[in-house]
Design an enzyme around this catalytic site. Structure first.
Site, PDB file in Angstrom:
ATOM      1  N   TYR A   1       0.834  -1.202   0.000  1.00 46.40           N
ATOM      2  CA  TYR A   1       0.000   0.000   0.000  1.00 46.40           C
ATOM      3  C   TYR A   1       0.867   1.250   0.000  1.00 46.40           C
ATOM      4  O   TYR A   1       0.694   2.145  -0.828  1.00 46.40           O
ATOM      5  CB  TYR A   1      -0.916  -0.023   1.220  1.00 46.40           C
ATOM      6  CG  TYR A   1      -1.536   1.304   1.578  1.00 46.40           C
ATOM      7  CD1 TYR A   1      -0.923   2.155   2.500  1.00 46.40           C
ATOM      8  CD2 TYR A   1      -2.739   1.701   0.999  1.00 46.40           C
ATOM      9  CE1 TYR A   1      -1.490   3.375   2.834  1.00 46.40           C
ATOM     10  CE2 TYR A   1      -3.316   2.927   1.334  1.00 46.40           C
ATOM     11  CZ  TYR A   1      -2.675   3.752   2.251  1.00 46.40           C
ATOM     12  OH  TYR A   1      -3.243   4.973   2.580  1.00 46.40           O
TER      13      TYR A   1
HETATM   14  N1  LIG Z   1      -8.796   7.615   6.779  1.00 47.53           N
HETATM   15  C1  LIG Z   1      -7.577   8.004   7.115  1.00 47.53           C
HETATM   16  O1  LIG Z   1      -7.279   8.218   8.296  1.00 47.53           O
HETATM   17  C2  LIG Z   1      -6.541   8.172   6.057  1.00 47.53           C
HETATM   18  C3  LIG Z   1      -6.902   8.187   4.716  1.00 47.53           C
HETATM   19  N2  LIG Z   1      -5.928   8.360   3.763  1.00 47.53           N
HETATM   20  C4  LIG Z   1      -6.339   8.414   2.351  1.00 47.53           C
HETATM   21  O2  LIG Z   1      -7.437   9.322   2.215  1.00 47.53           O
HETATM   22  C5  LIG Z   1      -8.357   8.811   1.222  1.00 47.53           C
HETATM   23  C6  LIG Z   1      -9.742   8.681   1.833  1.00 47.53           C
HETATM   24  O3  LIG Z   1      -9.631   7.860   2.988  1.00 47.53           O
HETATM   25  P1  LIG Z   1     -10.938   7.100   3.530  1.00 47.53           P
HETATM   26  O4  LIG Z   1     -12.144   7.944   3.296  1.00 47.53           O
HETATM   27  O5  LIG Z   1     -10.623   6.597   4.890  1.00 47.53           O
HETATM   28  O6  LIG Z   1     -11.005   5.874   2.518  1.00 47.53           O
HETATM   29  P2  LIG Z   1     -11.929   4.552   2.599  1.00 47.53           P
HETATM   30  O7  LIG Z   1     -10.990   3.394   2.601  1.00 47.53           O
HETATM   31  O8  LIG Z   1     -12.930   4.671   3.682  1.00 47.53           O
HETATM   32  O9  LIG Z   1     -12.728   4.668   1.220  1.00 47.53           O
HETATM   33  C7  LIG Z   1     -12.022   4.606   0.039  1.00 47.53           C
HETATM   34  C8  LIG Z   1     -12.999   4.543  -1.116  1.00 47.53           C
HETATM   35  O10 LIG Z   1     -12.269   3.938  -2.170  1.00 47.53           O
HETATM   36  C9  LIG Z   1     -13.088   3.012  -2.839  1.00 47.53           C
HETATM   37  N3  LIG Z   1     -12.331   1.852  -3.333  1.00 47.53           N
HETATM   38  C10 LIG Z   1     -11.614   0.955  -2.616  1.00 47.53           C
HETATM   39  N4  LIG Z   1     -11.130  -0.008  -3.430  1.00 47.53           N
HETATM   40  C11 LIG Z   1     -11.551   0.296  -4.694  1.00 47.53           C
HETATM   41  C12 LIG Z   1     -11.405  -0.315  -5.962  1.00 47.53           C
HETATM   42  N5  LIG Z   1     -10.747  -1.476  -6.106  1.00 47.53           N
HETATM   43  N6  LIG Z   1     -11.988   0.276  -7.032  1.00 47.53           N
HETATM   44  C13 LIG Z   1     -12.688   1.437  -6.898  1.00 47.53           C
HETATM   45  N7  LIG Z   1     -12.867   2.067  -5.718  1.00 47.53           N
HETATM   46  C14 LIG Z   1     -12.313   1.493  -4.634  1.00 47.53           C
HETATM   47  C15 LIG Z   1     -14.127   2.537  -1.855  1.00 47.53           C
HETATM   48  O11 LIG Z   1     -15.289   2.263  -2.626  1.00 47.53           O
HETATM   49  P3  LIG Z   1     -16.605   1.509  -2.087  1.00 47.53           P
HETATM   50  O12 LIG Z   1     -16.909   2.130  -0.747  1.00 47.53           O
HETATM   51  O13 LIG Z   1     -17.631   1.841  -3.121  1.00 47.53           O
HETATM   52  O14 LIG Z   1     -16.263   0.049  -1.990  1.00 47.53           O
HETATM   53  C16 LIG Z   1     -14.252   3.711  -0.877  1.00 47.53           C
HETATM   54  O15 LIG Z   1     -15.384   4.483  -1.133  1.00 47.53           O
HETATM   55  C17 LIG Z   1      -7.768   7.500   0.732  1.00 47.53           C
HETATM   56  O16 LIG Z   1      -7.021   7.709  -0.449  1.00 47.53           O
HETATM   57  C18 LIG Z   1      -6.850   7.089   1.856  1.00 47.53           C
HETATM   58  O17 LIG Z   1      -5.799   6.232   1.414  1.00 47.53           O
HETATM   59  C19 LIG Z   1      -4.596   8.477   4.076  1.00 47.53           C
HETATM   60  C20 LIG Z   1      -4.208   8.449   5.390  1.00 47.53           C
HETATM   61  C21 LIG Z   1      -5.155   8.342   6.475  1.00 47.53           C
HETATM   62  N1  LIG Z   2      -8.073   3.760   1.910  1.00 49.19           N
HETATM   63  C1  LIG Z   2      -7.717   3.998   3.185  1.00 49.19           C
HETATM   64  N2  LIG Z   2      -6.441   4.357   3.457  1.00 49.19           N
HETATM   65  C2  LIG Z   2      -6.092   4.565   4.764  1.00 49.19           C
HETATM   66  C3  LIG Z   2      -7.026   4.445   5.787  1.00 49.19           C
HETATM   67  C4  LIG Z   2      -8.365   4.084   5.454  1.00 49.19           C
HETATM   68  O1  LIG Z   2      -9.226   3.953   6.322  1.00 49.19           O
HETATM   69  N3  LIG Z   2      -8.646   3.873   4.155  1.00 49.19           N
HETATM   70  N4  LIG Z   2      -6.688   4.659   7.096  1.00 49.19           N
HETATM   71  C5  LIG Z   2      -5.458   4.948   7.433  1.00 49.19           C
HETATM   72  C6  LIG Z   2      -5.246   5.146   8.911  1.00 49.19           C
HETATM   73  O2  LIG Z   2      -5.602   6.430   9.296  1.00 49.19           O
HETATM   74  C7  LIG Z   2      -3.848   4.949   9.415  1.00 49.19           C
HETATM   75  O3  LIG Z   2      -3.076   5.918   8.846  1.00 49.19           O
HETATM   76  C8  LIG Z   2      -3.847   5.067  10.946  1.00 49.19           C
HETATM   77  O4  LIG Z   2      -4.906   4.399  11.511  1.00 49.19           O
HETATM   78  C9  LIG Z   2      -4.356   5.055   6.427  1.00 49.19           C
HETATM   79  N5  LIG Z   2      -4.825   4.907   5.071  1.00 49.19           N
END
Ligand SMILES: NC(=O)C1=CN([C@@H]2O[C@H](COP(=O)(O)OP(=O)(O)OC[C@H]3O[C@@H](n4cnc5c(N)ncnc54)[C@H](OP(=O)(O)O)[C@@H]3O)[C@@H](O)[C@H]2O)C=CC1
Ligand SMILES: Nc1nc2c(c(=O)[nH]1)N=C([C@H](O)[C@@H](O)CO)CN2
Length: 250
Positions: free
Chosen positions: A159
């Site tokens: 990842y």
């Molecule tokens: N949450 C956090 O604390 C952190 C988040 N991030 C980044 O911020 C962004 C948003 O995070 P967050 O809202 O938590 O993300 P989530 O993991 O909750 O949601 C990600 C979205 O991506 C979609 N997705 C996952 N796999 C696929 C695939 N194979 N094809 C198409 N769509 C896909 C999902 O679709 P569906 O729901 O329709 O299945 C979902 O709606 C991400 O890029 C994440 O990596 C980075 C660091 C920390």
């Molecule tokens: N696609 C996602 N990416 C990440 C997520 C997530 O929920 N969905 N969460 C994290 C976490 O915040 C991690 O950084 C600490 O818990 C990272 N990326």
């Protein structure tokens, strides 16, 4: 409707992964701002139906499917002449140690986080360029990466490597598309927990930064808003990490 809003009417914002959390919060922000929104979803839920009822153009696409990605691109090219911004938010946060073989895991991470954004940027750049000309200001590509893109990860190696690849796309596309299109990354460390994250996990995650708070998805919305409003930022990363780079390892 304001002149700015009318200008943006023909220039939708494309947000990938809009079905929940940050993607959904971004959609709501742009709808509230009067922007038309296109989003992608992988899983069909009641939220998708609610978004459709609000006028969001929802396109189903699993980014591990070549056919789905091609269909997504063709549907956008076929229905729109411009784009105000593309926000690459979709992400699959998979760790090593599960049932997926390493080869399949790294392939999947790079398909979702690098290959699809790369293909979309190449194919849809002309729409961003067309909107910039009409609007008289740069349009935007935003890659949502991750703090671990620069630091690596103990449990999410594939990842993290793919998020580094995504961050690198910002450099190449920023150089290629300037000055008409700005291209930047936003690198959160922690935005929001999952409901099933237990207290021990939450405390460990909070302790990784020196501000030690869970900022919530609005931190990401505010960062996207800043980047889109900027006239002088491209090829850069906006870090949302609570000072994690200054934390002293215990
Ligand atoms: N949450 C956090 O604390 C952190 C988040 N991030 C980044 O911020 C962004 C948003 O995070 P967050 O809202 O938590 O993300 P989530 O993991 O909750 O949601 C990600 C979205 O991506 C979609 N997705 C996952 N796999 C696929 C695939 N194979 N094809 C198409 N769509 C896909 C999902 O679709 P569906 O729901 O329709 O299945 C979902 O709606 C991400 O890029 C994440 O990596 C980075 C660091 C920390
Ligand atoms: N696609 C996602 N990416 C990440 C997520 C997530 O929920 N969905 N969460 C994290 C976490 O915040 C991690 O950084 C600490 O818990 C990272 N990326």
């Amino acid at each position: 409707m304001s002149e700015e809003c009318q200008e943006d009417l023909a220039h939708p914002i494309l947000i990938t992964g809009g079905g929940r959390r940050l993607g959904l919060a971004l959609i709501q922000f742009f709808l509230d701002s009067g922007n038309p929104v296109i989003t992608t979803y992988r899983t069909h839920t009641v939220v998708v139906e609610e978004l459709k009822a609000k006028g969001v153009h929802c396109i189903r696409a699993d980014f591990t499917s070549v056919a789905d990605v091609n269909h997504l691109i063709q549907e956008v090219l076929g229905e729109y002449q411009g784009l105000r911004a593309i926000i690459h938010n979709a992400s699959d946060w998979l760790s090593e140690g599960g049932e997926m073989a390493p080869y399949d895991l790294i392939q999947r991470m790079w398909q979702v986080h690098v290959s699809t954004p790369y293909q979309m940027n190449l194919a849809l750049a002309p729409l961003l360029q067309a909107s910039a000309k009409v609007l008289g200001k740069p349009t935007d590509i935003v890659h949502i990466t991750d703090y671990v893109a620069e630091k690596g990860s103990d449990k999410h190696i594939a990842y993290a490597s793919s998020k580094a690849g995504l961050a690198n796309l910002s450099l190449s596309f920023a150089s290629q598309l300037a000055p008409v299109v700005k291209v930047n990354s936003i690198a959160p460390s922690l935005l929001m927990f999952h409901q099933d994250d237990d207290e021990e996990y939450r405390q460990k995650a909070l302790n990784k930064s020196i501000l030690s708070v869970e900022p919530g998805e609005q931190e990401g919305v505010a960062a996207v808003q800043y980047v889109l409003n900027s006239r002088y930022m491209t090829g850069r990363t906006l870090a949302l990490d609570g000072g994690r780079h200054l934390a002293r390892r215990g």
